[in-house]
Design a protein around this motif. Structure first.
Motif, short mmCIF file in Angstrom:
data_model
loop_
_atom_site.label_atom_id
_atom_site.label_comp_id
_atom_site.label_asym_id
_atom_site.label_seq_id
_atom_site.Cartn_x
_atom_site.Cartn_y
_atom_site.Cartn_z
N GLN A 132 36.81 34.97 43.46
CA GLN A 132 35.33 35.05 43.69
C GLN A 132 35.33 36.59 42.55
O GLN A 132 35.87 37.69 42.80
N TRP A 133 34.29 36.35 41.61
CA TRP A 133 34.16 37.54 40.44
C TRP A 133 32.82 38.26 41.14
O TRP A 133 31.98 37.63 41.62
N LEU A 134 32.87 39.54 40.69
CA LEU A 134 31.63 40.24 40.78
C LEU A 134 31.77 41.37 39.35
O LEU A 134 32.33 42.40 39.31
N GLY A 135 30.86 40.79 38.54
CA GLY A 135 31.12 41.43 37.22
C GLY A 135 32.34 41.28 36.48
O GLY A 135 32.71 40.06 36.50
N PRO A 136 33.03 42.28 36.10
CA PRO A 136 34.21 42.13 35.39
C PRO A 136 35.53 42.34 36.57
O PRO A 136 36.69 42.22 36.01
N SER B 137 53.70 31.15 51.95
CA SER B 137 53.78 32.39 51.34
C SER B 137 52.36 32.65 50.75
O SER B 137 51.62 31.97 50.14
N LEU B 138 51.94 33.91 51.29
CA LEU B 138 50.73 34.49 51.04
C LEU B 138 50.62 35.43 49.99
O LEU B 138 51.55 36.02 49.75
N ASN B 139 49.48 35.18 49.03
CA ASN B 139 49.21 36.35 48.11
C ASN B 139 47.75 36.68 48.24
O ASN B 139 46.72 35.77 48.00
N LEU B 140 47.42 38.12 48.07
CA LEU B 140 46.26 38.55 48.43
C LEU B 140 46.26 39.67 47.46
O LEU B 140 47.11 40.46 47.04
N GLY B 141 44.86 39.82 46.55
CA GLY B 141 44.86 40.69 45.58
C GLY B 141 43.49 40.59 44.88
O GLY B 141 42.60 40.02 45.22
N GLY B 142 43.55 41.34 43.70
CA GLY B 142 42.38 41.34 42.85
C GLY B 142 42.86 41.78 41.54
O GLY B 142 43.77 42.07 41.14
N GLY B 143 41.70 41.82 40.58
CA GLY B 143 42.08 42.13 39.12
C GLY B 143 40.75 42.41 38.49
O GLY B 143 39.79 42.51 38.81
N PHE B 144 40.90 42.63 37.10
CA PHE B 144 39.87 43.13 36.40
C PHE B 144 40.15 42.51 34.91
O PHE B 144 41.29 42.38 34.66
N MET B 145 39.16 42.09 34.17
CA MET B 145 39.19 41.61 33.01
C MET B 145 37.99 41.99 31.92
O MET B 145 37.03 41.89 32.33
N ALA B 146 38.60 42.77 30.79
CA ALA B 146 37.48 42.79 29.81
C ALA B 146 37.59 42.18 28.83
O ALA B 146 38.58 41.59 28.19
N PHE B 147 36.32 41.46 28.02
CA PHE B 147 36.33 40.46 26.96
C PHE B 147 35.83 40.91 25.70
O PHE B 147 34.75 41.65 25.83
#
Length: 292
Positions: free
Chosen positions: A138-142, A177-187
């Motif tokens: 799920q995205w919220l802006g960048p 195996s579980l993977n939890l996290g998040g990130g940021f991307m600038a275009f």
């Protein structure tokens, strides 16, 4: 040329896997995050090639001089704990939102502010390991958050007393195996380039089926006898990590396209594990993902 590249990929994968222990870890969710953002209009599938390396930074007890790997859930008195995992991931199904009016060439080339999706991927690792991965993005802006859970079934092999592959030593293993996290991307507008980072916490396992060692000698024939199987171990831990991402994708305003097919994205992603005294695990991963 294509056959040559395929041959070297398979050769590298085989050498990597047989060079050490078996590594089981959850997949990278960055490729599916790009699909959920819908930055390359109409892309609905991703194909990834990746290699991960995990080892345990051994310590030495000053009184006994024994090399060991000690984590909160394991104690392995052995040198050179660690190995590689070469895997192929293919996205099988996805349900993304919001729906675009024209999925073959949407007008919004910056992606969707609230883009998201449910994904189901399959993966295969050399030698005999396969599984499926449900994933939520799920995205919220960048910024985005992601969660994936790998279900993996593998048939793993051990080594003989010369540390060579031995098919007679084997084990079936089913893992999650579980993977939890998040990130940021600038275009970069009108350039088809994106830079980003991601991180989180993931489960990892280092599996060794064991090896065969002969404990006696037949002095009449000179052959070694009485084989014993030993040395098997399994490390199960959580590891914090961060990653760096570089994306290139087809760009509508740059190419002056409208309502056209054939858009793509190409993502290069690296990940690094964070070690500490309680979890002396070293983790590194690199993957290349094609989105079509």
């Amino acid at each position: 040329m294509r056959k040559t590249i395929t041959f070297f990929i398979l050769l590298f994968a085989s050498v990597s896997v047989w060079a050490g222990d078996d590594v089981i870890t959850a997949s990278n969710f960055a490729p599916q995050a790009m699909l959920a953002k819908q930055i390359a209009p109409g892309t609905t599938r991703s194909f990834s090639l990746g290699n991960s390396y995990i080892s345990c930074d051994s310590k030495t007890a000053s009184d006994t001089h024994i090399d060991y790997c000690k984590t909160p859930n394991s104690y392995i008195a052995k040198k050179d704990v660690g190995g590689h995992n070469f895997r192929i991931d293919v996205n099988l199904f996805n349900l993304s939102w919001p729906k675009t009016g024209n999925p073959e060439g949407a007008e919004n080339w910056n992606g969707h502010t609230l883009g998201g999706g449910l994904f189901l991927s399959a993966h295969y690792s050399i030698l005999l390991e396969a599984g499926i991965t449900p994933m939520l993005i799920q995205w919220l802006g960048p910024f985005y958050i992601g969660a994936s859970y790998d279900l993996t079934l593998g048939h793993y092999f051990g080594t003989d007393e010369k540390n060579e592959f031995d098919a007679s030593i084997h084990k079936n293993q089913f893992t999650g195996s579980l993977n939890l996290g998040g990130g940021f991307m600038a275009f970069m507008s009108n350039h088809g380039i994106g830079f980003g980072t991601h991180g989180g916490i993931r489960q990892i396992q280092i599996l060794n089926v064991g090896y065969k060692q002969y404990t006696a000698t037949d002095y009449r024939s000179g052959n070694r006898i009485n084989p014993e199987y030993k040395g098997d171990y399994q490390i199960k831990e959580w590891i914090f990590y961060y990653g760096l991402d570089f994306l290139t994708y087809s760009n509508l305003p740059l190419l002056k396209e409208s309502n056209s097919k054939g858009h793509y994205g190409l993502l290069f992603s690296t990940e690094f594990g964070l070690r500490n005294d309680k979890k002396p695990l070293i983790f590194f991963a690199f993957s290349i993902s094609l989105m079509l």
